[in-house]
Scaffold this active site. Sequence first.
Site, PDB file in Angstrom:
ATOM      1  CG  ASP A   1      -0.191  -0.514   2.463  1.00  0.00           C
ATOM      2  OD1 ASP A   1       1.083  -0.364   2.645  1.00  0.00           O
ATOM      3  OD2 ASP A   1      -0.832  -0.839   3.575  1.00  0.00           O
TER       4      ASP A   1
ATOM      5  CG  ASN B   1      -9.040  -1.742  11.894  1.00  0.00           C
ATOM      6  OD1 ASN B   1      -8.047  -2.140  11.311  1.00  0.00           O
ATOM      7  ND2 ASN B   1      -9.673  -0.623  11.347  1.00  0.00           N
TER       8      ASN B   1
ATOM      9  CG  HIS C   1      -5.893  -2.170   8.741  1.00  0.00           C
ATOM     10  ND1 HIS C   1      -6.059  -0.990   9.469  1.00  0.00           N
ATOM     11  CD2 HIS C   1      -4.697  -2.118   8.478  1.00  0.00           C
ATOM     12  CE1 HIS C   1      -4.781  -0.660   9.642  1.00  0.00           C
ATOM     13  NE2 HIS C   1      -3.956  -1.092   9.089  1.00  0.00           N
TER      14      HIS C   1
ATOM     15  CD  GLU D   1      -8.889   0.884   7.785  1.00  0.00           C
ATOM     16  OE1 GLU D   1      -8.671   0.048   8.450  1.00  0.00           O
ATOM     17  OE2 GLU D   1      -8.307   2.196   7.993  1.00  0.00           O
TER      18      GLU D   1
HETATM   19  C1  GLP Z   1      -0.553   0.186   8.561  1.00  0.00           C
HETATM   20  C2  GLP Z   1       0.095  -0.444   7.429  1.00  0.00           C
HETATM   21  C3  GLP Z   1      -0.299  -1.960   7.633  1.00  0.00           C
HETATM   22  C4  GLP Z   1       0.436  -2.463   8.812  1.00  0.00           C
HETATM   23  C5  GLP Z   1      -0.289  -1.614   9.970  1.00  0.00           C
HETATM   24  C6  GLP Z   1       0.144  -1.869  11.337  1.00  0.00           C
HETATM   25  O1  GLP Z   1      -1.894   0.538   8.535  1.00  0.00           O
HETATM   26  N1  GLP Z   1      -0.775  -0.113   5.989  1.00  0.00           N
HETATM   27  O2  GLP Z   1       0.416  -2.778   6.396  1.00  0.00           O
HETATM   28  O3  GLP Z   1       0.512  -3.550   9.001  1.00  0.00           O
HETATM   29  O4  GLP Z   1      -0.064  -0.157   9.787  1.00  0.00           O
HETATM   30  O5  GLP Z   1       1.375  -0.965  11.717  1.00  0.00           O
HETATM   31  P1  GLP Z   1       2.307  -1.226  12.805  1.00  0.00           P
HETATM   32  O6  GLP Z   1       3.207  -2.496  12.473  1.00  0.00           O
HETATM   33  O7  GLP Z   1       3.151  -0.019  13.025  1.00  0.00           O
HETATM   34  O8  GLP Z   1       1.524  -1.676  14.047  1.00  0.00           O
END
Ligand code: GLP
Length: 242
Positions: free
Chosen positions: A67, A136, A138, A143
Amino acid sequence: MDIRIFKNEAEIGKAAGQLFCDAVKENPSCVLGLATGATPVPTYNYITKAYADGKVSFKNVSTFNLDEYCDLPKTHKNSYYTFMHEQLFNSLDIKEENVHFLDGNAEDTEEECARYDAEINNAGGIDVQLLGIGNNAHIGFNEPADEFTVGSFKVKLTDSTINANKIYFDEGAMPHYALTMGIEQIMRAKKIVLIATGEKKAEAIKNMVEGEVTPQVPASILQNHKDVVIFLDEAAASLLNK
Ligand code: GLP
């Protein structure tokens, strides 16, 4: 689901990093799907060290990131393009032309998403996909929704996601939209590795593993994938039925 629980994030980084290095050694021109966020940093540290120690080469590897934010210059300090170069690509022998991102600044986002999906197909699909998970549940930026998504698309980020990620941005500067690979597309990866650490992720992990498969818990779809491995620390695993 193959669930493995580790003592801390460094141990997860070692295990997940080794898994990716092994995949590259086995198939030096493999296609990797990569994730951003704080969780994969120890994994990327392990991989860059393995490369520096001469244990693995990425010169024929291709990557596709999950993404990218919309309306953020590509080289902005908070773009996922910048994050991936700083955390991983700049320290490897990977070729820049083999590194792929969605362009969050594309004028025609539908066209951009179609281009990205076609590029993944032309590369033969993703061999190993790394995933983190949002609070959440995702994955990528998929989402909670009424239906599982298919290919790449433009998404409006939820308040939960904005609150979790805005700490990285100057006040009010976090984009509210992003482009992301879709769920069906993520599920087409031959192998999926999901990593999660910390208590904040415990509920999402419980719902993903033990709840019903529903687009309201996007990661729950992974219950239907035949080769998925989940690396957790004890805090992220703390709500799972023993
Ligand atoms: C963002 C990214 C996800 C990632 C998530 C969790 O939303 N788009 O790919 O898994 O954050 O991030 P973190 O590892 O910092 O908790």
